[in-house]
Enzyme design. Sequence first.
Site, mmCIF file in Angstrom:
data_model
loop_
_atom_site.group_PDB
_atom_site.id
_atom_site.type_symbol
_atom_site.label_atom_id
_atom_site.label_comp_id
_atom_site.label_asym_id
_atom_site.label_seq_id
_atom_site.Cartn_x
_atom_site.Cartn_y
_atom_site.Cartn_z
ATOM 1 N N PHE A 1 -59.152 -20.831 -68.562
ATOM 2 C CA PHE A 1 -58.128 -20.645 -67.533
ATOM 3 C C PHE A 1 -56.842 -21.373 -67.968
ATOM 4 O O PHE A 1 -56.894 -22.468 -68.520
ATOM 5 C CB PHE A 1 -58.663 -21.221 -66.218
ATOM 6 C CG PHE A 1 -57.834 -20.894 -65.017
ATOM 7 C CD1 PHE A 1 -57.968 -19.675 -64.367
ATOM 8 C CD2 PHE A 1 -56.927 -21.813 -64.517
ATOM 9 C CE1 PHE A 1 -57.205 -19.371 -63.255
ATOM 10 C CE2 PHE A 1 -56.167 -21.513 -63.402
ATOM 11 C CZ PHE A 1 -56.304 -20.295 -62.768
ATOM 12 N N ASP B 1 -65.400 -27.682 -66.161
ATOM 13 C CA ASP B 1 -64.673 -27.095 -65.044
ATOM 14 C C ASP B 1 -65.632 -26.129 -64.346
ATOM 15 O O ASP B 1 -66.055 -25.137 -64.944
ATOM 16 C CB ASP B 1 -63.425 -26.370 -65.575
ATOM 17 C CG ASP B 1 -62.572 -25.804 -64.450
ATOM 18 O OD1 ASP B 1 -63.143 -25.379 -63.421
ATOM 19 O OD2 ASP B 1 -61.340 -25.771 -64.612
ATOM 20 N N TYR C 1 -62.002 -23.695 -52.857
ATOM 21 C CA TYR C 1 -61.548 -22.542 -52.046
ATOM 22 C C TYR C 1 -62.062 -21.213 -52.583
ATOM 23 O O TYR C 1 -61.757 -20.177 -52.022
ATOM 24 C CB TYR C 1 -60.010 -22.512 -51.972
ATOM 25 C CG TYR C 1 -59.311 -22.587 -53.316
ATOM 26 C CD1 TYR C 1 -59.211 -21.475 -54.128
ATOM 27 C CD2 TYR C 1 -58.766 -23.790 -53.768
ATOM 28 C CE1 TYR C 1 -58.599 -21.545 -55.366
ATOM 29 C CE2 TYR C 1 -58.150 -23.876 -55.002
ATOM 30 C CZ TYR C 1 -58.069 -22.757 -55.800
ATOM 31 O OH TYR C 1 -57.476 -22.843 -57.021
ATOM 32 N N LYS C 2 -62.843 -21.259 -53.690
ATOM 33 C CA LYS C 2 -63.354 -20.008 -54.261
ATOM 34 C C LYS C 2 -64.652 -19.647 -53.543
ATOM 35 O O LYS C 2 -64.643 -19.396 -52.348
ATOM 36 C CB LYS C 2 -63.465 -20.165 -55.769
ATOM 37 C CG LYS C 2 -62.061 -20.260 -56.376
ATOM 38 C CD LYS C 2 -62.004 -20.458 -57.865
ATOM 39 C CE LYS C 2 -60.552 -20.382 -58.328
ATOM 40 N NZ LYS C 2 -60.363 -20.778 -59.712
ATOM 41 N N ARG D 1 -61.442 -7.358 -61.746
ATOM 42 C CA ARG D 1 -62.456 -8.396 -61.590
ATOM 43 C C ARG D 1 -63.037 -8.315 -60.189
ATOM 44 O O ARG D 1 -62.298 -8.286 -59.206
ATOM 45 C CB ARG D 1 -61.803 -9.764 -61.835
ATOM 46 C CG ARG D 1 -62.804 -10.866 -62.090
ATOM 47 C CD ARG D 1 -62.111 -12.185 -62.365
ATOM 48 N NE ARG D 1 -61.434 -12.683 -61.166
ATOM 49 C CZ ARG D 1 -60.928 -13.898 -61.049
ATOM 50 N NH1 ARG D 1 -60.986 -14.748 -62.064
ATOM 51 N NH2 ARG D 1 -60.339 -14.294 -59.934
HETATM 52 C C1 LIG Z 1 -59.094 -21.254 -60.144
HETATM 53 C C2 LIG Z 1 -59.164 -22.164 -61.320
HETATM 54 C C3 LIG Z 1 -58.347 -23.298 -61.391
HETATM 55 C C4 LIG Z 1 -57.308 -23.530 -60.308
HETATM 56 O O1 LIG Z 1 -56.695 -24.756 -60.353
HETATM 57 P P1 LIG Z 1 -55.790 -25.186 -59.108
HETATM 58 O O2 LIG Z 1 -55.255 -26.495 -59.480
HETATM 59 O O3 LIG Z 1 -56.674 -25.186 -57.906
HETATM 60 O O4 LIG Z 1 -54.733 -24.152 -58.931
HETATM 61 C C5 LIG Z 1 -58.517 -24.151 -62.474
HETATM 62 N N1 LIG Z 1 -59.438 -23.899 -63.440
HETATM 63 C C6 LIG Z 1 -60.224 -22.787 -63.395
HETATM 64 C C7 LIG Z 1 -61.235 -22.543 -64.473
HETATM 65 C C8 LIG Z 1 -60.097 -21.886 -62.337
HETATM 66 O O5 LIG Z 1 -60.853 -20.798 -62.299
#
Ligand SMILES: *Cc1c(COP(=O)(O)O)cnc(C)c1O
Length: 409
Positions: free
Chosen positions: A133, A207, A232-233, A379
């Site tokens: 990401f 992560d 929040y996911k 997705r």
């Molecule tokens: C969604 C996601 C993030 C999001 O980071 P935020 O700081 O909450 O915006 C980070 N890493 C991964 C792998 C994600 O899927």
Amino acid sequence: MSRTSAGSTAVPDAAELDAADPLARFRDRFLPAPDVVAYLDGNSLGRPLAASVARVEEVARRQWGERLIRGWDEGWMQLPVRLGDELGRVTLGAASGQTVIGDSTSVLLYKLIRAALELRPGREEIVIDRDDFPTDRYLVEAIAAERGLTVRWIDEGDVTPERVAEVIGARTALVVLSSIAYRSGFLADVPAITELVHSSGALVLWDLCHSVGVLPTTLDDWGVDLAVGCTYKYLGGGPGSPAFAYVRRELLEDFRQPIAGWLGSARPFEMGQGYEPGPGMRRVLSGTPPVLGMVGLEDAIAVVAEAGVETIRAKSIALTEFGIALADELLPDAVLATPRDPARRGSHLTLDHPGFEAIMPRLWARGVIPDFRRPTGIRLGLSPLTISFAEVELGMRAIADELSRGAIA
Ligand SMILES: *Cc1c(COP(=O)(O)O)cnc(C)c1O
């Protein structure tokens, strides 16, 4: 009973799968979205529990409105560690005192990466996956530049132990990886890679954004050093609900993070001179906790505990199996980017087709809501507590229908 397409793919009957689904009863607890036919983005923003909407109001009225500043002494100040322990127990296999609810995932990544590097002085490389990401990659690159370190990339393909082995060694300080790839949905072998990284003397930071709440996880048993993840996911804590950080107990005493704010210090209300890190996980914190942002999260963790992560995972596998069977039948020209082996995938599917980008606005307009990931990926995040098999089928049929109409509506 199943229908058989022209090929050999057998698509099971959605109504039968829904009737046998032990988690079906949870769907009614979530707020309805009247215009939504198929919500295929539960991995990006989970749906709200109806109870949480009432509780946000309750907390605002009773705690904020009536208790006012006394609220900090009456529980708010304890929320980051109390909820962190709860999240750790229910979803991470973490004994208490190692998980805290803090800032955004991005900010916690920054703090934990910097802290990890301090724990491995003299080692000058950080390993990360080229397909991770963006926030993870950008932070690693920025920190490497800040500290004069080198980024070692896992350049091609899925994050397997073999690929990790190729890039780690005596110079590696830290390996930063995602448990489930945000695009392909590939599920890394977290325990095997953790052990491998340790054999090189480095630390590992996982992560868990796309696995928390949908994948049985035992961070303590696996010996994981550090972890972060969104809430929040799949967890459904609400837009911008704060992320969590996990720090293995043995690392805590020497753990020093760079954002030395007063609420992570040893005695914040003495307002004294000089920062001294607070006890245990408190030292990961920096500033005032986002109290209202944690209300939905508390309810969401309770629902996951009630359903059970193992049961959630079993439905997640059944959902992705069903989605793949539908894709094989309805979207034969699309390419599945997600592993067919259920042991190697998370709870979302990515399909690639050059025609997908053009149909996205039409899908959203008809209440079918997947995500689009460049260059050509649709997705589908299948969140086991909130989606039915029938909803998955409606969504996939709508995608096939729009695709058959071509680029111009
Ligand atoms: C969604 C996601 C993030 C999001 O980071 P935020 O700081 O909450 O915006 C980070 N890493 C991964 C792998 C994600 O899927």
